[in-house]
Motif scaffolding. Sequence first.
Motif, PDB file in Angstrom:
ATOM      1  N   GLU A  93      -9.857   4.075  -8.187  1.00 36.36           N
ATOM      2  CA  GLU A  93      -8.836   3.571  -9.099  1.00 36.36           C
ATOM      3  C   GLU A  93      -9.293   2.247  -9.687  1.00 36.36           C
ATOM      4  N   VAL A  94      -9.171   2.107 -10.992  1.00 40.63           N
ATOM      5  CA  VAL A  94      -9.441   0.849 -11.682  1.00 40.63           C
ATOM      6  C   VAL A  94      -8.130   0.356 -12.287  1.00 40.63           C
ATOM      7  N   TRP A  95      -7.761  -0.872 -11.952  1.00 42.38           N
ATOM      8  CA  TRP A  95      -6.552  -1.501 -12.487  1.00 42.38           C
ATOM      9  C   TRP A  95      -6.965  -2.683 -13.356  1.00 42.38           C
ATOM     10  N   VAL A  96      -6.651  -2.628 -14.624  1.00 39.59           N
ATOM     11  CA  VAL A  96      -6.937  -3.736 -15.542  1.00 39.59           C
ATOM     12  C   VAL A  96      -5.653  -4.535 -15.714  1.00 39.59           C
ATOM     13  N   VAL A  97      -5.723  -5.826 -15.389  1.00 36.14           N
ATOM     14  CA  VAL A  97      -4.536  -6.685 -15.412  1.00 36.14           C
ATOM     15  C   VAL A  97      -4.714  -7.730 -16.510  1.00 36.14           C
ATOM     16  N   ALA A  98      -3.742  -7.815 -17.428  1.00 34.02           N
ATOM     17  CA  ALA A  98      -3.851  -8.769 -18.533  1.00 34.02           C
ATOM     18  C   ALA A  98      -2.481  -9.302 -18.903  1.00 34.02           C
ATOM     19  N   ALA A  99      -2.435 -10.580 -19.259  1.00 34.31           N
ATOM     20  CA  ALA A  99      -1.181 -11.216 -19.681  1.00 34.31           C
ATOM     21  C   ALA A  99      -1.481 -12.208 -20.791  1.00 34.31           C
ATOM     22  N   GLY A 100      -0.533 -12.348 -21.702  1.00 36.46           N
ATOM     23  CA  GLY A 100      -0.660 -13.349 -22.755  1.00 36.46           C
ATOM     24  C   GLY A 100      -0.885 -12.739 -24.124  1.00 36.46           C
ATOM     25  N   ALA A 101      -0.244 -13.342 -25.136  1.00 38.35           N
ATOM     26  CA  ALA A 101      -0.328 -12.831 -26.506  1.00 38.35           C
ATOM     27  C   ALA A 101      -1.742 -12.873 -27.054  1.00 38.35           C
ATOM     28  N   GLU A 102      -2.550 -13.816 -26.579  1.00 36.12           N
ATOM     29  CA  GLU A 102      -3.916 -13.916 -27.088  1.00 36.12           C
ATOM     30  C   GLU A 102      -4.763 -12.704 -26.723  1.00 36.12           C
ATOM     31  N   LYS A 103      -4.302 -11.908 -25.763  1.00 39.86           N
ATOM     32  CA  LYS A 103      -5.060 -10.729 -25.339  1.00 39.86           C
ATOM     33  C   LYS A 103      -4.566  -9.438 -25.998  1.00 39.86           C
ATOM     34  N   ALA A 104      -3.478  -9.525 -26.739  1.00 36.51           N
ATOM     35  CA  ALA A 104      -2.885  -8.318 -27.315  1.00 36.51           C
ATOM     36  C   ALA A 104      -3.841  -7.544 -28.208  1.00 36.51           C
ATOM     37  N   PRO A 105      -4.596  -8.199 -29.112  1.00 40.17           N
ATOM     38  CA  PRO A 105      -5.510  -7.407 -29.955  1.00 40.17           C
ATOM     39  C   PRO A 105      -6.554  -6.647 -29.145  1.00 40.17           C
ATOM     40  N   ALA A 106      -7.123  -7.309 -28.113  1.00 39.48           N
ATOM     41  CA  ALA A 106      -8.145  -6.642 -27.300  1.00 39.48           C
ATOM     42  C   ALA A 106      -7.545  -5.499 -26.489  1.00 39.48           C
ATOM     43  N   VAL A 107      -6.330  -5.686 -25.976  1.00 47.80           N
ATOM     44  CA  VAL A 107      -5.660  -4.603 -25.238  1.00 47.80           C
ATOM     45  C   VAL A 107      -5.509  -3.388 -26.144  1.00 47.80           C
ATOM     46  N   ALA A 108      -5.038  -3.613 -27.361  1.00 46.28           N
ATOM     47  CA  ALA A 108      -4.832  -2.500 -28.286  1.00 46.28           C
ATOM     48  C   ALA A 108      -6.151  -1.824 -28.639  1.00 46.28           C
ATOM     49  N   ARG A 109      -7.202  -2.619 -28.856  1.00 49.85           N
ATOM     50  CA  ARG A 109      -8.499  -2.020 -29.185  1.00 49.85           C
ATOM     51  C   ARG A 109      -9.036  -1.192 -28.022  1.00 49.85           C
ATOM     52  N   ALA A 110      -8.923  -1.753 -26.823  1.00 47.68           N
ATOM     53  CA  ALA A 110      -9.461  -1.052 -25.649  1.00 47.68           C
ATOM     54  C   ALA A 110      -8.751   0.274 -25.431  1.00 47.68           C
ATOM     55  N   SER A 157     -12.638   6.813 -11.413  1.00 45.49           N
ATOM     56  CA  SER A 157     -12.994   8.230 -11.292  1.00 45.49           C
ATOM     57  C   SER A 157     -11.767   9.102 -11.089  1.00 45.49           C
ATOM     58  N   GLU A 158     -10.693   8.528 -10.539  1.00 45.53           N
ATOM     59  CA  GLU A 158      -9.475   9.295 -10.294  1.00 45.53           C
ATOM     60  C   GLU A 158      -8.277   8.773 -11.072  1.00 45.53           C
ATOM     61  N   ARG A 159      -8.244   7.470 -11.316  1.00 43.58           N
ATOM     62  CA  ARG A 159      -7.057   6.902 -11.947  1.00 43.58           C
ATOM     63  C   ARG A 159      -7.415   5.587 -12.618  1.00 43.58           C
ATOM     64  N   THR A 160      -6.825   5.352 -13.785  1.00 46.29           N
ATOM     65  CA  THR A 160      -6.990   4.093 -14.502  1.00 46.29           C
ATOM     66  C   THR A 160      -5.601   3.576 -14.854  1.00 46.29           C
ATOM     67  N   VAL A 161      -5.311   2.343 -14.489  1.00 52.25           N
ATOM     68  CA  VAL A 161      -3.996   1.752 -14.727  1.00 52.25           C
ATOM     69  C   VAL A 161      -4.172   0.423 -15.460  1.00 52.25           C
ATOM     70  N   TRP A 162      -3.457   0.258 -16.550  1.00 56.66           N
ATOM     71  CA  TRP A 162      -3.414  -1.018 -17.253  1.00 56.66           C
ATOM     72  C   TRP A 162      -2.072  -1.678 -16.926  1.00 56.66           C
ATOM     73  N   LEU A 163      -2.132  -2.858 -16.346  1.00 53.76           N
ATOM     74  CA  LEU A 163      -0.946  -3.613 -15.944  1.00 53.76           C
ATOM     75  C   LEU A 163      -0.830  -4.816 -16.864  1.00 53.76           C
ATOM     76  N   LEU A 164       0.203  -4.810 -17.705  1.00 54.51           N
ATOM     77  CA  LEU A 164       0.323  -5.781 -18.783  1.00 54.51           C
ATOM     78  C   LEU A 164       1.670  -6.484 -18.739  1.00 54.51           C
ATOM     79  N   ASP A 165       1.742  -7.634 -19.425  1.00 59.17           N
ATOM     80  CA  ASP A 165       3.050  -8.200 -19.727  1.00 59.17           C
ATOM     81  C   ASP A 165       3.387  -7.853 -21.174  1.00 59.17           C
ATOM     82  N   LEU A 166       4.629  -8.137 -21.577  1.00 60.53           N
ATOM     83  CA  LEU A 166       5.058  -7.765 -22.919  1.00 60.53           C
ATOM     84  C   LEU A 166       4.192  -8.396 -23.999  1.00 60.53           C
ATOM     85  N   ALA A 167       3.789  -9.658 -23.785  1.00 61.63           N
ATOM     86  CA  ALA A 167       3.010 -10.355 -24.810  1.00 61.63           C
ATOM     87  C   ALA A 167       1.665  -9.681 -25.031  1.00 61.63           C
ATOM     88  N   SER A 168       0.992  -9.289 -23.958  1.00 65.35           N
ATOM     89  CA  SER A 168      -0.319  -8.662 -24.118  1.00 65.35           C
ATOM     90  C   SER A 168      -0.218  -7.238 -24.642  1.00 65.35           C
TER      91      SER A 168
END
Length: 497
Positions: free
Chosen positions: A202-219, A236-247
């Motif tokens: 499992e891969v969990w990508v954690v991101a917060a903040g409005a400055e990261k929103a464009p990269a989150v959307a692109r990814a 290999s089994e699961r991918t989870v993106w954990l975000l706040d509203l701003a990102s």
Amino acid sequence: MSPAPPEVLVHPDADVLAAATAARLLTRLVDLQSHRSPVHVVLTGGTVGIATLRAVAASPARDAVDWSGVHLWWGDERFLPDGDPDRNETQAREALIDTLGDALPVGNVHPVPPLSPDVPDGESAARRYAAELRAHAGGDGVAPQLDVLLLGMGPDGHVASLFPGRPSLFEANAVVVAEHHSPKPPPERVSLTFPLIRSAREVWVVAAGAEKAPAVARALAGDDVRETPAAGAYGSERTVWLLDLASAADLPTADASVDPGHPGGTADGGLRPRSASGAERAWAAVDEYVAPLVDEPPAARAVQAAAADAGLPDIAVSAAQGRLLDVLARAVGARRVLEIGTLGGYSTWWLAQAVPADGTVVTLELDAEHAAVARRSLQDAGLQDRVELVVGPALASLDRLVASGTDPFDLVFVDADKQQLAQYVDRAIALSRAGTLVVVDNVVRNGAVVDPEHPDDRVQGVRAFYERAAADDRLDGTVVQTVGEKGYDGFALLRVR
């Protein structure tokens, strides 16, 4: 290896994000340890990453984990001397590891070797870390099976220390590399590579903040890894993106469905827009396909449009759900309806047009501005004579209705703050008769209700409602899980005995 379809979990702010990630991690560790040991976890640094570790340390649930069976690794490290405050290891020790004491054996902690006379450069550190991974792999493997790999993401879309345009993005053999030209200080770093990252369960990508929103959307749109490295981070089994509203702000609505309920993308506390690949797109497509059957009238669309123009949050029921309220009201022959939570009056419209001309919908709304929008829309629809809109805290309004001895209601629709859900339903029963139908919305919250340790108080409010309703001998009921353009949720359908 094909990437696991990503899940995107959106939380109201960075603090809730860190708490929810910590709760998720603790729950996952306990679950894994029920059938496997040891468990290997890769930590990340950064503001939210370290806040997550602090939340783990502060959680009572941390004692449910057998830390003697947990091994900790790092996805990347700043190549600095031991104890340097900028090292991810140093920050992780202060946030969590030191608080665990003897529960976590020293040998279970695997930091990237720091700068020292014996380790003079990043290449030396990378080789030693690769050897450490290999030593715990067993057999001929290059690394242990990593169960959960946490990654932070920068505004440029980098993960670990894999930066846009750098040769390390294309490393196919080494599992650990040195980075000498990091665009972020310090320039010298050591990082896991994509082959090892992608081998994690499992891969969990954690991101917060409005400055990261464009990269989150692109990814999440599948951008070129050379431009947005996070697009290449998957398990290999699961991918989870954990975000706040701003990102999550730049995620297109067509590519996400919002659960109004886990820690999501809504003011009422929806926490879970999910990447609309696969099932979610199908749910929305079916809602669109059945639209002719639902037959949303222009007057209903006008109410919804007025709410949007006024800037109200987009958390009203869908057209299909509105039609369900209409069908239920007509099926029970409702003349008197109680609604808890008016917002812009969209669900109120469906209920008001369903009752006879001399019927009444009493609707309760906390926010005076929201109530003013609803009042204008209902007046424009010619339904003002059927609606009594009460402004103020719902519990106080309900208590006044009980004290006044008002006539019982035939149908009650509860769609307000979930923290007080049990109290709302208790008052609704007091305002009902035998046979009254009580509909309680958003009670599945993308499945979060099954988590007793969930950090969101709205989820805990729903759980308290379930417990109260199950023990209440005045009720018969069920819960219907739903999917659609609003995501995955559900409603409780209760009949007063």
